[in-house]
Write a protein that holds these residues in place. Structure first.
Motif, PDB file in Angstrom:
ATOM      1  N   PHE A 214      77.002 -51.181 -41.403  1.00 36.04           N
ATOM      2  CA  PHE A 214      77.632 -50.462 -42.382  1.00 36.04           C
ATOM      3  C   PHE A 214      78.509 -49.166 -41.952  1.00 36.04           C
ATOM      4  O   PHE A 214      78.040 -48.709 -40.901  1.00 36.04           O
ATOM      5  N   ARG A 215      79.516 -48.915 -42.936  1.00 33.77           N
ATOM      6  CA  ARG A 215      80.226 -47.558 -42.361  1.00 33.77           C
ATOM      7  C   ARG A 215      80.697 -47.125 -43.821  1.00 33.77           C
ATOM      8  O   ARG A 215      81.192 -47.691 -44.615  1.00 33.77           O
ATOM      9  N   GLN A 216      80.302 -45.849 -44.208  1.00 31.96           N
ATOM     10  CA  GLN A 216      80.425 -45.310 -45.606  1.00 31.96           C
ATOM     11  C   GLN A 216      80.669 -43.773 -45.593  1.00 31.96           C
ATOM     12  O   GLN A 216      79.963 -43.110 -44.634  1.00 31.96           O
ATOM     13  N   ARG A 217      81.676 -43.465 -46.029  1.00 36.05           N
ATOM     14  CA  ARG A 217      82.002 -42.045 -46.412  1.00 36.05           C
ATOM     15  C   ARG A 217      81.288 -41.469 -47.373  1.00 36.05           C
ATOM     16  O   ARG A 217      81.220 -42.329 -48.516  1.00 36.05           O
ATOM     17  N   THR A 218      80.850 -40.119 -47.412  1.00 37.31           N
ATOM     18  CA  THR A 218      80.048 -39.518 -48.451  1.00 37.31           C
ATOM     19  C   THR A 218      80.503 -38.283 -48.571  1.00 37.31           C
ATOM     20  O   THR A 218      81.067 -37.578 -47.885  1.00 37.31           O
ATOM     21  N   ASP A 219      80.377 -37.817 -49.697  1.00 37.98           N
ATOM     22  CA  ASP A 219      80.459 -36.259 -50.097  1.00 37.98           C
ATOM     23  C   ASP A 219      79.062 -35.923 -50.772  1.00 37.98           C
ATOM     24  O   ASP A 219      78.870 -36.525 -51.929  1.00 37.98           O
ATOM     25  N   LEU A 220      78.186 -35.220 -50.118  1.00 39.01           N
ATOM     26  CA  LEU A 220      76.816 -34.927 -50.587  1.00 39.01           C
ATOM     27  C   LEU A 220      76.585 -33.490 -50.612  1.00 39.01           C
ATOM     28  O   LEU A 220      77.167 -32.616 -49.995  1.00 39.01           O
ATOM     29  N   ARG A 221      75.805 -33.298 -51.630  1.00 39.80           N
ATOM     30  CA  ARG A 221      75.354 -31.956 -52.058  1.00 39.80           C
ATOM     31  C   ARG A 221      74.155 -31.163 -50.981  1.00 39.80           C
ATOM     32  O   ARG A 221      73.205 -31.800 -51.046  1.00 39.80           O
ATOM     33  N   PRO A 222      74.523 -30.288 -50.295  1.00 36.81           N
ATOM     34  CA  PRO A 222      73.489 -29.322 -49.510  1.00 36.81           C
ATOM     35  C   PRO A 222      72.090 -28.969 -50.481  1.00 36.81           C
ATOM     36  O   PRO A 222      72.268 -28.771 -51.508  1.00 36.81           O
ATOM     37  N   GLY A 223      70.897 -29.170 -49.896  1.00 34.87           N
ATOM     38  CA  GLY A 223      70.033 -28.802 -50.425  1.00 34.87           C
ATOM     39  C   GLY A 223      69.401 -29.915 -51.452  1.00 34.87           C
ATOM     40  O   GLY A 223      68.154 -29.843 -51.788  1.00 34.87           O
ATOM     41  N   ALA A 224      69.936 -30.828 -51.856  1.00 31.77           N
ATOM     42  CA  ALA A 224      69.577 -31.944 -52.705  1.00 31.77           C
ATOM     43  C   ALA A 224      69.028 -33.279 -52.305  1.00 31.77           C
ATOM     44  O   ALA A 224      69.610 -33.602 -51.153  1.00 31.77           O
ATOM     45  N   ILE A 225      68.142 -33.784 -52.572  1.00 36.77           N
ATOM     46  CA  ILE A 225      67.841 -35.202 -51.977  1.00 36.77           C
ATOM     47  C   ILE A 225      68.912 -35.960 -52.673  1.00 36.77           C
ATOM     48  O   ILE A 225      69.183 -36.335 -53.699  1.00 36.77           O
ATOM     49  N   GLN A 226      69.492 -36.929 -51.580  1.00 36.42           N
ATOM     50  CA  GLN A 226      70.709 -37.697 -51.904  1.00 36.42           C
ATOM     51  C   GLN A 226      70.283 -39.111 -51.374  1.00 36.42           C
ATOM     52  O   GLN A 226      69.528 -39.485 -50.543  1.00 36.42           O
ATOM     53  N   GLU A 227      70.794 -40.069 -52.154  1.00 32.75           N
ATOM     54  CA  GLU A 227      70.326 -41.536 -51.826  1.00 32.75           C
ATOM     55  C   GLU A 227      71.711 -42.213 -51.916  1.00 32.75           C
ATOM     56  O   GLU A 227      72.713 -42.071 -52.553  1.00 32.75           O
ATOM     57  N   ILE A 228      71.879 -43.178 -50.816  1.00 35.03           N
ATOM     58  CA  ILE A 228      73.283 -43.673 -50.626  1.00 35.03           C
ATOM     59  C   ILE A 228      72.619 -45.217 -50.461  1.00 35.03           C
ATOM     60  O   ILE A 228      71.959 -45.862 -49.707  1.00 35.03           O
ATOM     61  N   ALA A 229      73.313 -45.909 -51.587  1.00 38.39           N
ATOM     62  CA  ALA A 229      72.974 -47.568 -51.699  1.00 38.39           C
ATOM     63  C   ALA A 229      73.727 -48.086 -50.654  1.00 38.39           C
ATOM     64  O   ALA A 229      74.932 -48.058 -50.790  1.00 38.39           O
ATOM     65  N   LEU A 230      73.313 -48.802 -49.729  1.00 34.64           N
ATOM     66  CA  LEU A 230      73.808 -49.662 -48.742  1.00 34.64           C
ATOM     67  C   LEU A 230      74.299 -51.163 -49.454  1.00 34.64           C
ATOM     68  O   LEU A 230      73.272 -51.767 -50.327  1.00 34.64           O
ATOM     69  N   PRO A 231      75.445 -51.634 -49.278  1.00 34.73           N
ATOM     70  CA  PRO A 231      75.535 -53.051 -49.638  1.00 34.73           C
ATOM     71  C   PRO A 231      74.806 -54.262 -49.087  1.00 34.73           C
ATOM     72  O   PRO A 231      74.297 -53.950 -48.044  1.00 34.73           O
ATOM     73  N   PRO A 232      74.172 -55.201 -49.696  1.00 34.58           N
ATOM     74  CA  PRO A 232      73.336 -56.081 -49.442  1.00 34.58           C
ATOM     75  C   PRO A 232      74.020 -56.830 -47.861  1.00 34.58           C
ATOM     76  O   PRO A 232      75.328 -57.096 -47.844  1.00 34.58           O
ATOM     77  N   LEU A 233      73.109 -57.169 -47.035  1.00 34.33           N
ATOM     78  CA  LEU A 233      73.683 -57.749 -45.877  1.00 34.33           C
ATOM     79  C   LEU A 233      74.156 -58.992 -45.858  1.00 34.33           C
ATOM     80  O   LEU A 233      73.739 -60.040 -46.835  1.00 34.33           O
ATOM     81  N   ASP A 234      75.157 -59.556 -45.347  1.00 33.44           N
ATOM     82  CA  ASP A 234      75.740 -60.887 -45.418  1.00 33.44           C
ATOM     83  C   ASP A 234      75.167 -61.566 -44.678  1.00 33.44           C
ATOM     84  O   ASP A 234      75.585 -62.899 -44.318  1.00 33.44           O
ATOM     85  N   ARG A 235      74.253 -61.139 -43.429  1.00 37.51           N
ATOM     86  CA  ARG A 235      73.697 -62.009 -42.661  1.00 37.51           C
ATOM     87  C   ARG A 235      72.142 -61.477 -42.301  1.00 37.51           C
ATOM     88  O   ARG A 235      71.907 -60.363 -42.603  1.00 37.51           O
ATOM     89  N   PRO A 236      71.242 -62.339 -41.802  1.00 38.09           N
ATOM     90  CA  PRO A 236      69.854 -61.636 -41.427  1.00 38.09           C
ATOM     91  C   PRO A 236      70.183 -61.005 -40.171  1.00 38.09           C
ATOM     92  O   PRO A 236      70.903 -61.119 -39.348  1.00 38.09           O
ATOM     93  N   VAL A 237      69.049 -60.176 -39.894  1.00 34.49           N
ATOM     94  CA  VAL A 237      69.271 -59.121 -38.878  1.00 34.49           C
ATOM     95  C   VAL A 237      67.827 -59.104 -38.337  1.00 34.49           C
ATOM     96  O   VAL A 237      66.772 -58.993 -38.678  1.00 34.49           O
ATOM     97  N   PRO A 238      67.637 -59.560 -36.931  1.00 34.09           N
ATOM     98  CA  PRO A 238      66.264 -59.679 -36.353  1.00 34.09           C
ATOM     99  C   PRO A 238      65.807 -58.315 -36.040  1.00 34.09           C
ATOM    100  O   PRO A 238      66.304 -57.219 -36.218  1.00 34.09           O
ATOM    101  N   ALA A 239      64.336 -58.273 -35.996  1.00 32.56           N
ATOM    102  CA  ALA A 239      63.690 -57.200 -36.107  1.00 32.56           C
ATOM    103  C   ALA A 239      64.082 -56.325 -34.640  1.00 32.56           C
ATOM    104  O   ALA A 239      64.593 -56.977 -33.499  1.00 32.56           O
TER     105      ALA A 239
END
Length: 422
Positions: A214-239
């Motif tokens: 993933f690569r994502q640009r954000t504009d986040l508010r300092p001091g607040a709890i922020q959530e960034i939803a990541l796009p679903p993976l297009d392939r499985p990723v091993p442990a």
């Protein structure tokens, strides 16, 4: 077993006759019916759902907590004053049997009310936040409210990120299947909050083999709890170890919160099952408070027992402030500088140091009394869709019901054995 069942029936009848259940149910209905009309949220569907969960659940738990603490002194101290207990003890029925029967009756009442309210609450949530009503916001609510997540904390990571520098965090991740939606949660602090609302940044997340996920640009508010939803993976990723990098193009240094900092959240079940687990934790809490109320009724006279119950409720209400004092070792928040004005720090006298050490010791004792209720609080985790594990239920049952409830029962029996029942 028959004496215990008889005490349970008598206690339930006493609660019905005293209008205890009617008043409790009326308060619950009034609060839960009026709250949706007065609550304020951030204007989003997710924010509205979380505020509703937070305040509705907290209100129900508060009313039932007060009911359990208030009922206990009346069922023991009140009946002792009216000579009802003396009549049962000469049957003969031991006080331990009487105490257990009354506690189980309160357990039945609190568990029944919690179950009914929980079912109605879940039905109202499903109706109010259904896909038909939300439209384009349905997927967001499904990902952040109806999907319960488990937190994965970094093994190591940056505490702060300087201007034009890169922060890095490493997460030990299990195998992640394709289509698995992940969530990034963070909170940081910056002097930029004084001049503007948000801080720009760029996130890179890489798999164990270094592939960019993933690569994502954000504009986040300092001091607040922020959530960034990541796009679903297009392939499985091993442990393996995932790497999360954050580039700070801002002119100010970012300081990441010590507790929240940066966490990855992985789907781990549905909201309904998590609500059931939260209800069990809430029930364990009510069982402990019922035991505390019965113990106060066993140890003290009715007025003193009610006063002690009120003191315990106030103690629970200030548990957050007490916890802050214990954690920081400071009775008050230190002064902050305003602009260029210097902060004058006065050296405390030896007498003041002794007083502060004594008060801190008292705060630690008070926090020990209520910390278990804070540690196993179901409200915040339910509102944030954080999974409550089976291990949390096991530890909560042991800490709140078996250990502390057992100690309170033992104190009640000892007090009754030393008291004159004539």
């Amino acid at each position: 077993m028959r004496p215990v069942l008889a005490i349970i029936r008598l206690t339930l009848w006493t609660l019905l006759r005293s209008r205890f259940l009617a008043v409790t149910l009326l308060l619950l209905f009034g609060v839960t019916a009026l709250l949706p009309f007065v609550l304020q949220d951030d204007g989003t569907a997710v924010g509205r759902a979380r505020v509703w969960i937070q305040y509705q659940f907290h209100s129900v738990l508060l009313i039932l907590s007060i009911a359990m603490l208030v009922a206990g002194p009346g069922l023991v101290a009140g009946e002792r004053e009216r000579r009802y207990l003396q009549q049962m003890i000469v049957k003969p029925v031991s006080f331990a049997t009487i105490w257990l029967g009354k506690w189980l009756a309160l357990a039945i009442v609190s568990g029944g009310i919690l179950g009914v309210v929980g079912l109605l609450f879940l039905a109202a949530m499903r109706l109010s936040f259904s896909a038909d009503r939300l439209g384009t916001h349905a997927s967001d609510v499904n990902d952040r409210v109806w999907t319960v997540r488990r937190a994965i904390r970094p093994e190591r990571g940056s505490q702060w990120v300087s201007p034009n520098e890169m922060g890095e965090w490493c997460f030990s991740m299990p195998a992640v299947p394709a289509g698995h939606p992940l969530l990034l949660r963070t909170r940081f602090f910056s002097a930029a909050v004084l001049t503007r609302w948000t801080v720009p940044g760029e996130w890179d997340i890489r798999s164990p083999d270094g592939t960019l996920l993933f690569r994502q640009r954000t504009d986040l508010r300092p001091g607040a709890i922020q959530e960034i939803a990541l796009p679903p993976l297009d392939r499985p990723v091993p442990a393996g170890v995932w790497t999360v990098r954050y580039r700070n193009p801002d002119a100010d240094t970012l300081l990441f919160d010590e507790e929240i900092g940066l966490t990855l959240w992985s789907p781990a079940g549905g909201f309904a099952a998590n609500l059931v687990r939260a209800g069990l934790l809430a029930w364990f809490r009510l069982l402990l408070l019922a035991a505390a109320g019965l113990a106060m009724g066993s140890l003290f006279s009715p007025p003193v027992a009610v006063f002690m119950a009120s003191f315990l409720l106030a103690l629970i209400g200030f548990s957050g402030q007490i916890g802050w004092v214990v954690k920081t070792g400071q009775l008050v928040e230190p002064p902050h500088a305003h602009g260029d004005e210097p902060v004058h720090v006065h050296r405390p006298s030896p007498a003041r140091k002794r007083v502060e050490r004594t008060l801190l010791g008292m705060y630690r004792l008070l926090y020990r009394a209520v910390s278990v209720l804070h540690d196993y609080d179901p409200v915040g985790r339910t509102a944030e869709s954080t999974r409550i594990e089976v291990g949390d239920l096991t530890r909560g049952l042991w800490q709140m019901v078996l250990l502390r409830g057992g100690v309170l029962a033992g104190l009640s029996v000892i007090a009754a054995a030393r008291r004159e029942w004539g």
